[in-house]
Design an enzyme around this catalytic site. Structure first.
Site, mmCIF file in Angstrom:
data_model
loop_
_atom_site.group_PDB
_atom_site.id
_atom_site.type_symbol
_atom_site.label_atom_id
_atom_site.label_comp_id
_atom_site.label_asym_id
_atom_site.label_seq_id
_atom_site.Cartn_x
_atom_site.Cartn_y
_atom_site.Cartn_z
ATOM 1 N N LYS A 1 0.848 -1.197 0.000
ATOM 2 C CA LYS A 1 0.000 0.000 0.000
ATOM 3 C C LYS A 1 0.881 1.243 0.000
ATOM 4 C CE LYS A 1 -4.008 -2.115 0.361
ATOM 5 N NZ LYS A 1 -5.174 -1.913 -0.501
ATOM 6 N N GLU B 1 -12.016 -2.376 -8.107
ATOM 7 C CA GLU B 1 -12.676 -2.825 -6.884
ATOM 8 C C GLU B 1 -13.799 -1.884 -6.463
ATOM 9 O OE1 GLU B 1 -10.474 -1.892 -2.852
ATOM 10 O OE2 GLU B 1 -8.972 -2.374 -4.341
ATOM 11 N N ASP C 1 -0.553 -0.076 -4.527
ATOM 12 C CA ASP C 1 -1.972 0.269 -4.460
ATOM 13 C C ASP C 1 -2.138 1.573 -3.690
ATOM 14 O OD1 ASP C 1 -4.710 0.357 -4.204
ATOM 15 O OD2 ASP C 1 -4.924 -1.611 -3.262
ATOM 16 N N ASP D 1 -14.822 -7.278 -8.693
ATOM 17 C CA ASP D 1 -15.108 -7.515 -7.282
ATOM 18 C C ASP D 1 -16.443 -8.250 -7.213
ATOM 19 O OD1 ASP D 1 -14.528 -6.298 -4.262
ATOM 20 O OD2 ASP D 1 -16.649 -6.570 -4.701
ATOM 21 N N HIS E 1 -10.058 -8.322 -7.330
ATOM 22 C CA HIS E 1 -9.893 -7.787 -5.981
ATOM 23 C C HIS E 1 -10.484 -8.807 -5.008
ATOM 24 C CE1 HIS E 1 -11.797 -5.380 -2.594
ATOM 25 N NE2 HIS E 1 -10.512 -5.187 -2.418
ATOM 26 N N ALA E 2 -9.779 -9.037 -3.906
ATOM 27 C CA ALA E 2 -10.308 -9.950 -2.882
ATOM 28 C C ALA E 2 -9.789 -9.514 -1.520
ATOM 29 C CB ALA E 2 -9.908 -11.382 -3.188
ATOM 30 N N GLU F 1 -2.341 0.487 -8.548
ATOM 31 C CA GLU F 1 -3.778 0.213 -8.444
ATOM 32 C C GLU F 1 -4.514 1.437 -7.913
ATOM 33 O OE1 GLU F 1 -6.325 -3.020 -5.810
ATOM 34 O OE2 GLU F 1 -4.378 -3.568 -6.634
#
Length: 443
Positions: A222, A305, A250, A328, A355-356, A276
Site C-alpha cells: 500500500k 474494486e 496500491d 469484485d 480484488h479480494a 492500483e
C-alpha cells in the site's frame, strides 16, 4: 431441477474489529472494520437448503446497506427460484430497475451493494440445489444459458449477446483440459497481507519472511500517504523479496492525476508491475492519462474494486485506461454483472486480476476467476487473483490455498456461508464481541 418458493429473507449486520490491528489499512481507509451485510434466503422446500449472500463494507454504514436489502426484499419474497433463474436477466433487471429505488442508484452505491448481496444468495442457493460449487455450475452451462443471465443494456455498443455467445463457443476448445489443470494446480494468487499501511516495519518484515517461506512470489504494498515513507517501505519490501519477484502498488484513490504520475515516477525504481486505483474510481479519462504517462516506465494501471458497474468498466476498456482489470464479487451486481465484464475483458484482451480480501471476498471471487480461465479467457498470462489472509476461519467453506494458488472449491454453493456462531458473536451492535468493545469504549 431448481425449485422452491422463497419464503424468508433475513439480513444481518456482521462486523469484525480489524481496525484494532491495522489490518486492511491504506492511504484512504485508515481504520477499516471488515464487515458484511449478510443475507440468508430460505425456501418452502423440505431439503433445508438456504442461500447465503454477502456484500463487503468497512464498518459504519453497513446498517444502511441492511436497510437497502430490506427495501429490495419484496422483489424476492414469494418468488419461485425456478422462475428467478429461468429468467435471470429479467430478475436482475427487476431488482436494478425498481421505479423508486433506482433513483438512489441507478446500479451504483448502497442500493447496488444490496443488490449484490441478494443475488449472491440466489446464486448460492441455485448452486446448492444443483449440488455443484458455483464455478462448476457456470462451467457446465451452455453458452446460451450463461448469456441469458446477463443484462446487456448499455453495453451493446461493445458487446452484444451474439458476440458473447461466440466468445463462449470459441472457448469450448480445450475446456476439459483447463478444468483438469485448475483441479490439479489451482489459480495463481498474490498476497496483500504483508504490507498494509498501518503495519510497523517489524510486522511487515516478519510477514514478508513468512510469505516467502510459504512460496509466495507476488506481493502488493500500500502506498500514497507519504512519499518518503513509501520510498522507504518499498525499498524494504523489494530488498526482502528480491529483484525477480513481482511487486504491485496500491494507492486506494489517494491522488489527483498529475500527482499520481509524479509520485509513481519516483517509485518506478522499485519496478512495480502496476499501480492500483491511482485516482478517483470514476475518473475514466484520468486513468487513461495516467496509463499513457506510466507506460514508458513499464508500470500498468489496475482498477475495478470500486468500479460501480459494467458501464464504467466498458468505458475504462474503450479508453485504454487500464492494463489490469479488477472485478469484485460484491461491488458489481453479483455473478450476472461480473459475467458481462469478464466477457468484455476477453474482447479487449485485458487480463482480469480480481480484488479480494475483506470478509469473504476471496471465498466468492475464486469461483469467478476459475470459471474465467476455464470458459472465457483460457489464459494465465499476466493473471493472478488477490489473496488476503484474514477472517477465513469464520466461513463454513474457507478458501484453500496451496503453493500460492487458489484450489477450486469442492463444496456445493458459492462458499458464502458463515459459521452461525461467528455471525451471532459479531452481529452489530448486540453480538458479544461488540457489546464488550462498545462498553470498553464507553458507548
Amino acid at each position: 431441477m431448481v425449485h422452491g418458493r422463497v419464503s424468508r429473507l433475513s439480513v444481518h449486520d456482521v462486523r469484525f474489529p480489524t481496525s484494532l490491528g491495522g489490518h486492511g489499512s491504506d492511504a484512504m481507509h485508515t481504520d477499516p472494520d471488515y464487515s458484511a451485510a449478510y443475507v440468508v434466503l430460505e425456501t418452502d422446500v423440505e431439503d433445508g437448503l438456504k442461500g447465503y449472500g454477502i456484500t463487503f463494507t468497512l464498518g459504519r454504514g453497513t446498517e444502511v446497506v441492511v436497510c437497502a436489502v430490506n427495501a429490495l426484499a419484496p422483489h424476492v419474497l414469494n418468488k419461485d427460484l425456478g422462475d428467478i433463474v429461468g429468467d435471470f436477466r429479467g430478475f436482475y433487471r427487476q431488482l436494478t430497475s425498481d421505479g423508486q429505488l433506482r433513483w438512489i442508484g441507478p446500479e451504483k452505491g448502497v442500493v447496488h451493494l444490496a443488490t449484490a448481496a441478494v443475488l449472491n444468495a440466489v446464486w448460492d442457493l441455485w448452486a446448492k440445489q444443483e449440488g455443484k460449487p458455483l464455478w462448476k455450475l457456470l462451467v457446465d452451462m451452455d453458452p446460451q444459458t450463461l448469456v441469458s443471465c446477463i443484462d446487456f443494456r448499455y453495453i451493446t455498443d461493445v458487446l452484444t449477446e451474439e458476440a458473447a455467445c461466440e466468445i463462449l463457443r470459441q472457448s469450448q476448445v480445450g475446456k476439459k483440459e483447463r478444468e483438469e489443470q485448475m483441479l490439479a494446480h489451482g489459480y495463481p494468487a498474490y498476497t496483500t497481507s504483508c504490507a498494509w499501511l498501518g503495519y510497523p516495519d517489524a510486522t511487515l518484515k516478519q510477514l514478508c519472511s513468512e510469505a516467502l517461506k510459504d512460496g509466495w512470489t507476488r506481493f502488493k504494498v500500500k502506498v500514497g500517504a507519504d512519499l518518503q515513507d513509501d520510498i522507504r517501505r518499498c525499498r524494504l519490501i523489494r530488498n526482502m523479496i528480491g529483484p525477480e519477484k513481482t511487486l504491485m502498488m496500491d494507492a486506494n484513490q489517494r491522488w489527483d492525476v498529475p500527482e499520481a504520475v509524479e509520485w509513481m515516477t519516483k517509485l518506478a525504481e522499485f519496478k512495480p508491475l502496476w499501480i492500483e486505483e491511482p485516482t478517483s474510481p470514476d475518473d475514466i479519462l484520468g486513468h487513461a492519462a495516467i496509463s499513457k504517462a506510466l507506460a514508458p516506465l513499464g508500470i500498468g494501471v489496475a482498477t475495478g474494486e470500486q468500479c460501480h458497474n459494467r458501464v464504467i468498466f466498458k468505458q475504462l476498456l474503450q479508453a485504454k485506461a487500464l492494463k489490469f482489470l479488477q472485478i469484485d464479487s460484491c461491488r458489481l451486481g453479483s455473478v450476472n454483472e461480473n459475467l458481462s465484464v469478464l466477457l468484455m475483458a476477453k474482447k479487449f484482451d485485458i487480463p482480469v486480476c480480481p480484488h479480494a480480501g475483506g470478509v469473504g471476498l476471496c471465498e466468492l471471487v475464486q469461483h469467478l476467476i476459475i470459471f474465467d480461465f476455464i470458459s472465457v479467457s483460457a489464459s494465465l498470462q499476466d493473471r493472478m487473483c488477490e489473496y488476503v489472509d484474514h477472517l477465513h476461519e469464520h466461513f463454513k467453506y474457507p478458501v484453500l490455498i496451496r503453493e500460492a494458488s487458489y484450489m477450486p472449491p469442492k463444496d456445493a454453493g458459492y462458499s458464502t456461508e458463515m459459521k452461525e456462531d461467528s455471525v451471532k458473536r459479531h452481529r452489530y451492535p448486540d453480538g458479544e464481541v461488540w457489546k464488550k468493545l462498545l462498553t470498553a469504549q464507553g458507548n
